[in-house]
Design a protein around this motif. Sequence first.
Motif, PDB file in Angstrom:
ATOM      1  N   TYR A 172      18.025 -70.822  -7.361  1.00  0.00           N
ATOM      2  CA  TYR A 172      18.259 -69.787  -8.358  1.00  0.00           C
ATOM      3  C   TYR A 172      19.742 -69.431  -8.346  1.00  0.00           C
ATOM      4  CZ  TYR A 172      17.795 -65.414 -10.972  1.00  0.00           C
ATOM      5  OH  TYR A 172      17.924 -64.425 -11.902  1.00  0.00           O
ATOM      6  N   HIS A 173      20.403 -69.800  -9.439  1.00  0.00           N
ATOM      7  CA  HIS A 173      21.812 -69.492  -9.618  1.00  0.00           C
ATOM      8  C   HIS A 173      21.890 -68.136 -10.316  1.00  0.00           C
ATOM      9  CE1 HIS A 173      26.033 -70.987  -9.985  1.00  0.00           C
ATOM     10  NE2 HIS A 173      26.070 -70.093 -10.964  1.00  0.00           N
ATOM     11  N   VAL A 174      21.979 -67.067  -9.529  1.00  0.00           N
ATOM     12  CA  VAL A 174      21.923 -65.708 -10.080  1.00  0.00           C
ATOM     13  C   VAL A 174      23.107 -65.466 -11.009  1.00  0.00           C
ATOM     14  CG1 VAL A 174      21.830 -63.260  -9.515  1.00  0.00           C
ATOM     15  CG2 VAL A 174      20.732 -64.938  -8.005  1.00  0.00           C
ATOM     16  N   ASN A 175      24.303 -65.772 -10.529  1.00  0.00           N
ATOM     17  CA  ASN A 175      25.528 -65.680 -11.322  1.00  0.00           C
ATOM     18  C   ASN A 175      26.560 -66.555 -10.642  1.00  0.00           C
ATOM     19  OD1 ASN A 175      26.606 -64.062  -9.146  1.00  0.00           O
ATOM     20  ND2 ASN A 175      25.546 -62.297 -10.045  1.00  0.00           N
ATOM     21  N   GLN A 176      27.813 -66.476 -11.094  1.00  0.00           N
ATOM     22  CA  GLN A 176      28.814 -67.365 -10.526  1.00  0.00           C
ATOM     23  C   GLN A 176      29.144 -67.025  -9.071  1.00  0.00           C
ATOM     24  OE1 GLN A 176      32.232 -66.982 -13.013  1.00  0.00           O
ATOM     25  NE2 GLN A 176      32.866 -64.989 -12.172  1.00  0.00           N
ATOM     26  N   ASP A 177      28.685 -65.862  -8.604  1.00  0.00           N
ATOM     27  CA  ASP A 177      28.946 -65.458  -7.227  1.00  0.00           C
ATOM     28  C   ASP A 177      27.806 -65.781  -6.261  1.00  0.00           C
ATOM     29  OD1 ASP A 177      31.328 -64.441  -8.107  1.00  0.00           O
ATOM     30  OD2 ASP A 177      30.684 -62.348  -8.100  1.00  0.00           O
ATOM     31  N   LEU A 178      26.575 -65.753  -6.737  1.00  0.00           N
ATOM     32  CA  LEU A 178      25.419 -65.759  -5.835  1.00  0.00           C
ATOM     33  C   LEU A 178      24.426 -66.861  -6.194  1.00  0.00           C
ATOM     34  CD1 LEU A 178      23.837 -64.367  -3.518  1.00  0.00           C
ATOM     35  CD2 LEU A 178      22.843 -62.854  -5.262  1.00  0.00           C
ATOM     36  N   THR A 179      24.031 -67.637  -5.186  1.00  0.00           N
ATOM     37  CA  THR A 179      23.044 -68.703  -5.350  1.00  0.00           C
ATOM     38  C   THR A 179      22.051 -68.660  -4.190  1.00  0.00           C
ATOM     39  OG1 THR A 179      24.647 -70.145  -6.449  1.00  0.00           O
ATOM     40  CG2 THR A 179      22.688 -71.188  -5.569  1.00  0.00           C
ATOM     41  N   TRP A 186       3.968 -77.957   8.335  1.00  0.00           N
ATOM     42  CA  TRP A 186       4.813 -77.171   7.451  1.00  0.00           C
ATOM     43  C   TRP A 186       6.269 -77.317   7.876  1.00  0.00           C
ATOM     44  CZ3 TRP A 186       2.883 -74.679   3.242  1.00  0.00           C
ATOM     45  CH2 TRP A 186       1.509 -74.380   3.222  1.00  0.00           C
ATOM     46  N   LYS A 187       7.143 -77.394   6.892  1.00  0.00           N
ATOM     47  CA  LYS A 187       8.568 -77.294   7.168  1.00  0.00           C
ATOM     48  C   LYS A 187       9.209 -76.598   5.977  1.00  0.00           C
ATOM     49  CE  LYS A 187      12.498 -79.692   9.163  1.00  0.00           C
ATOM     50  NZ  LYS A 187      13.177 -80.981   9.399  1.00  0.00           N
ATOM     51  N   PHE A 188      10.069 -75.634   6.296  1.00  0.00           N
ATOM     52  CA  PHE A 188      10.619 -74.765   5.254  1.00  0.00           C
ATOM     53  C   PHE A 188      12.076 -74.466   5.561  1.00  0.00           C
ATOM     54  CE2 PHE A 188      11.769 -70.371   4.201  1.00  0.00           C
ATOM     55  CZ  PHE A 188      11.565 -70.344   2.831  1.00  0.00           C
ATOM     56  N   ASP A 189      12.917 -74.412   4.544  1.00  0.00           N
ATOM     57  CA  ASP A 189      14.272 -73.916   4.739  1.00  0.00           C
ATOM     58  C   ASP A 189      14.706 -73.109   3.525  1.00  0.00           C
ATOM     59  OD1 ASP A 189      16.285 -75.412   2.929  1.00  0.00           O
ATOM     60  OD2 ASP A 189      15.149 -77.068   3.794  1.00  0.00           O
ATOM     61  N   ALA A 190      15.595 -72.172   3.749  1.00  0.00           N
ATOM     62  CA  ALA A 190      16.136 -71.330   2.680  1.00  0.00           C
ATOM     63  C   ALA A 190      17.610 -71.081   2.955  1.00  0.00           C
ATOM     64  CB  ALA A 190      15.382 -70.000   2.600  1.00  0.00           C
ATOM     65  N   ASN A 191      18.375 -70.870   1.893  1.00  0.00           N
ATOM     66  CA  ASN A 191      19.799 -70.628   2.063  1.00  0.00           C
ATOM     67  C   ASN A 191      20.322 -69.741   0.946  1.00  0.00           C
ATOM     68  OD1 ASN A 191      21.363 -72.402  -0.129  1.00  0.00           O
ATOM     69  ND2 ASN A 191      19.589 -73.591   0.592  1.00  0.00           N
ATOM     70  N   PHE A 192      21.442 -69.109   1.198  1.00  0.00           N
ATOM     71  CA  PHE A 192      22.125 -68.365   0.150  1.00  0.00           C
ATOM     72  C   PHE A 192      23.626 -68.535   0.315  1.00  0.00           C
ATOM     73  CE2 PHE A 192      22.270 -65.248   3.552  1.00  0.00           C
ATOM     74  CZ  PHE A 192      23.518 -64.640   3.395  1.00  0.00           C
ATOM     75  N   ASN A 193      24.334 -68.391  -0.792  1.00  0.00           N
ATOM     76  CA  ASN A 193      25.787 -68.466  -0.791  1.00  0.00           C
ATOM     77  C   ASN A 193      26.321 -67.373  -1.707  1.00  0.00           C
ATOM     78  OD1 ASN A 193      28.364 -69.531  -2.351  1.00  0.00           O
ATOM     79  ND2 ASN A 193      28.390 -70.455  -0.314  1.00  0.00           N
ATOM     80  N   TYR A 194      27.166 -66.512  -1.167  1.00  0.00           N
ATOM     81  CA  TYR A 194      27.735 -65.414  -1.958  1.00  0.00           C
ATOM     82  C   TYR A 194      29.251 -65.453  -1.833  1.00  0.00           C
ATOM     83  CZ  TYR A 194      28.715 -60.704  -3.682  1.00  0.00           C
ATOM     84  OH  TYR A 194      29.204 -59.640  -4.402  1.00  0.00           O
TER      85      TYR A 194
END
Length: 766
Positions: free
Chosen positions: A594-601, A652-660
Amino acid sequence: MKRKMLSQWVAAVLAGGVLVSVPAFAADTDADAPAQAQSGTTNGQNTAAPAATKDLQAVTVTAEKRVENLQKVPVAVAVINTDQLAAYDVRDFNDLNRVAPSLVIKPAENPVNASLTIRGVGTFAFSIGVEPSVAVVVDDVPIAFQPRAFTDLSDIAQIEVLRGPQSTLYGKSASAGLINITTLPPTDTLTASVSALTTNDGEMGGSAVFSGPLAEHLGFRSSWNYDNFGGNVTNKYNGNDVNGRRTLSTRNKLVWDPTDQWNVTAGFDYIDGHTTTGRPFIALAPNANLRGIYAPSVFAPGITPGPDNTDVSNNYTTGTDYTDTAGSVKVSYDFANGGPTLMSITSYDSYKMFDRLDQDESALKQLDNRQFGTFASHQTTQEFRLLSPGDDRFRYTLGLFYADVDYSRNFGRGPYYSLASWYATSSSKQYAGFGQIEYDLWPGTTLILGGRESYEKIGYTFNDYLAKTAFNGSNGDNFGTYKAGIQQQVTDDFMLYFTTASGHKGETYDLSTGFNAVRAAGGPVKPETSTDYELGARMQFLDRHLTLNTTLFDTRYKDFQAQGIETLSDGTTNYRLANVGKLHTRGVELESSYHVNQDLTFGANATYLDAEITSFPFAQCYPNQTVAQGCTGTSVKSQNLAGARPPLAPKWKFDANFNYTHPLGGTGLLGVVNGSYTYQSEVNYSLSQDPMTVQGGYGIANFSIGVREESGRWEVMGFVNNAFDKHYYSNLTNSTSNYANQLAVQSYLPRDFERYFGIRATYNFQ
C-alpha cells in the motif's frame, strides 16, 4: 464502470476466501526496479541514495526472460528492491530468509551442505554431483554450483524469487523455483560513492562504487565490498570469536552501445571469502560422554549447555576459505523495423574452497579427530535467445542452451574414528532447446505454451584411498518439461491466470563417504520430477496505490532426491543420497503493498503451506527412536515417513515492512524510518522427523532511523536488528551417536541470534 465493479467484487471474493486461511502478504511495488538502478537506492552497502520523493511506478521483472510489468506476468514471483534490502538489512544471501515467505535457507558449517527450499522443497543432499532444486541466476547467468550463491549481496538492483517449477525457461536446476538476481548497471554520468558500516558487536564493513561513461557509447561500473564479522560464538579453547565471516568482493561491468541496435555487456566478478563456525551445545546430558569415554567436564570445560549457550571448545577451527572468479559476455542485437532481439550469453565460473571441521568438537589432544578437504567447480555456459517484441499479438521466447560443469572433491577424516580418505570427480554436459509462446486469442485473453527438450551426459570417478578401490562410470538421459496456461486481463488492474508446469532435476551419482561396489553397480540416482498447478490473481486498487496478488498452488514430486543418515558399525553416522519417494505441497501465497503517499509505504507478505511426504517407506530412524515411535526392523532399522511433513517447510511464514521518508522542515534534509517484521512457524531441520531438531515458531523485528540529504548526496542510518532479542537457531544437529547415545544437541546461531545495533553511512560524489 460495470467492469470495474465486477473486478472489485471478484477480487474481494478471492481475497476473502484466501484470508480465511492466510493473512495478507505482498512485495513493495513503488518503483521500477531496472529504472531505479540508474538513480540508485542504498542497500546499506553501496549505490547512490534515492531521490527526495518517490513516484508511483510499475515494477518490472525478467521472470520470463524479457522485461515485463509484474502485474501482467502469469508467474508467482516476489520482488525485493533496494529499499526493501535496506529495510530488512539484507547483506548476505542467508538474509533472504527475511524477505520471501515461500523461501527458507538453511546454512551449514560448509556452504556445500547449505540448502534453499521454496514451498517446502529444496536440496537435502550434498553429494558433489547433485544439483539444486532451486536455481540461482545472476544477470542472466545460471549458477550451477549453488554454494557460490552463498556470498555477499552487494551492488544489487533487484532480486526476484520465482516459486514453483521453472524448468521450461531456466533448466533442470529449477524444479522447485528460481532466485533471479540483477546487479546495478553503469550510470549515465560519472559518479562515485563510498559507504561504511559498524556494529556494537564488532562487525565492520565498507564499500566503494565508481560508475559512468568511459567514452561515447561506453559505460562502466565497478563496485568493491568488504565485510568482517568475527562471530557471535566464543571458543573457550583460545578465546577467539567464531561463527563469523570475512568477505572481499568486486563486481565489474562494461556496457557498449555502438548503435541503437547493438548492445554488449561484459562482466567480471571476484570474491575471496573466509568463514568460521562454532556449534554450541544447547542440550547435553550429564552422562553424554564423548565416544563413551570423556565426560562433558573434560571435553567441554567451562561450558554451560543450554538454549542461550554461545560457547564452544575446539582446538581446530571449523570453517572455510574460498575464492570465486566469474566472467560473462552478453551480446544483443535488435533487428530493424520492430523485429525480434537476438541474444548471446557466454559465461565462465571457477570456484575453489578449502573446508575444515573439528570432528570431535573438543580441545582434547588424545582425541583430535579432524575433517578437511578441498572442493572445486568449473562451469562454462552458452545460451542463444531470440525474443519477439513484447507488444505483438503473438510473442515468443526461443533458445538454445549448453553447459559444461566439472566438480572435484578431495576429502579426509580421522585419525581416530569415522575414517575417510577419498577423491572424486563429477562431470555434466547439458544440451537443451527451449521455447515459450504467448498468443492473444482475443483482447485480454492469452494462451501460454512452452517446452524444453534436454540431453545430459554425466560421469564420475571415485578413488577410496583407505579401501584401495576405484570406480568410474557415466550415463546419458533425454528428458523434457512443459508449461501451459491461460491468462485473462479482466481490467487494466485485474488479471487472472491458470498454469500447469513440470520440473526436472537431473540424475546423479551418490559421491560421498562410503561409496562402494554396491553403489557403483546401482548406477545413478534417478531424476526427480514435479508437476505443478497454479491459479493466480494480480489486482490493484485506489489508482494502483494498493496491490494485492494471490496465488494458489498444488505441486507433486516423484522420485524425490534427499540425503538420508545411516549409522556405521563403529556408531558414527554417514550420509547417503537416494530417491526417497513422493512429496505433495499445496498452499496459498498472498502479496500486498500500500503506497499511502510519496512519503509512506507499507508491505506485507505471507505463505500458508500444506506439505506432506506421501511415500517414503524405508527412511532412516532418528537417534534413539524406539519401536513405539515407528522405528522397526532387525538388522536394518527404518521408519515409514508417509504422512510426515518435509524439513524446512513451515506451515506459516509472514513478513511486513514499512518505509517512511519526510522532509525535515526547510533544512534540505529528509528523515527516514524503516521497519520490518518476519514470523515463521515451527520447522524441523531433519528429514527423519527428529524431535530434537525442531525450531519453534519465532518472529524477528528490525528497525532503522536516519537522515538523508534531499539531493541524495549523503545518508546516515542507525539500525537495530532483532530488536526484541528473540533467540532462534538457523539449524540444529542431533549428535547423540557421538555421545554414548545420550542427549546431545548442537545449534547453528544466525547472525542476529542476539540483538545488535549499528550505523551505516553513505556519501555520493555527484
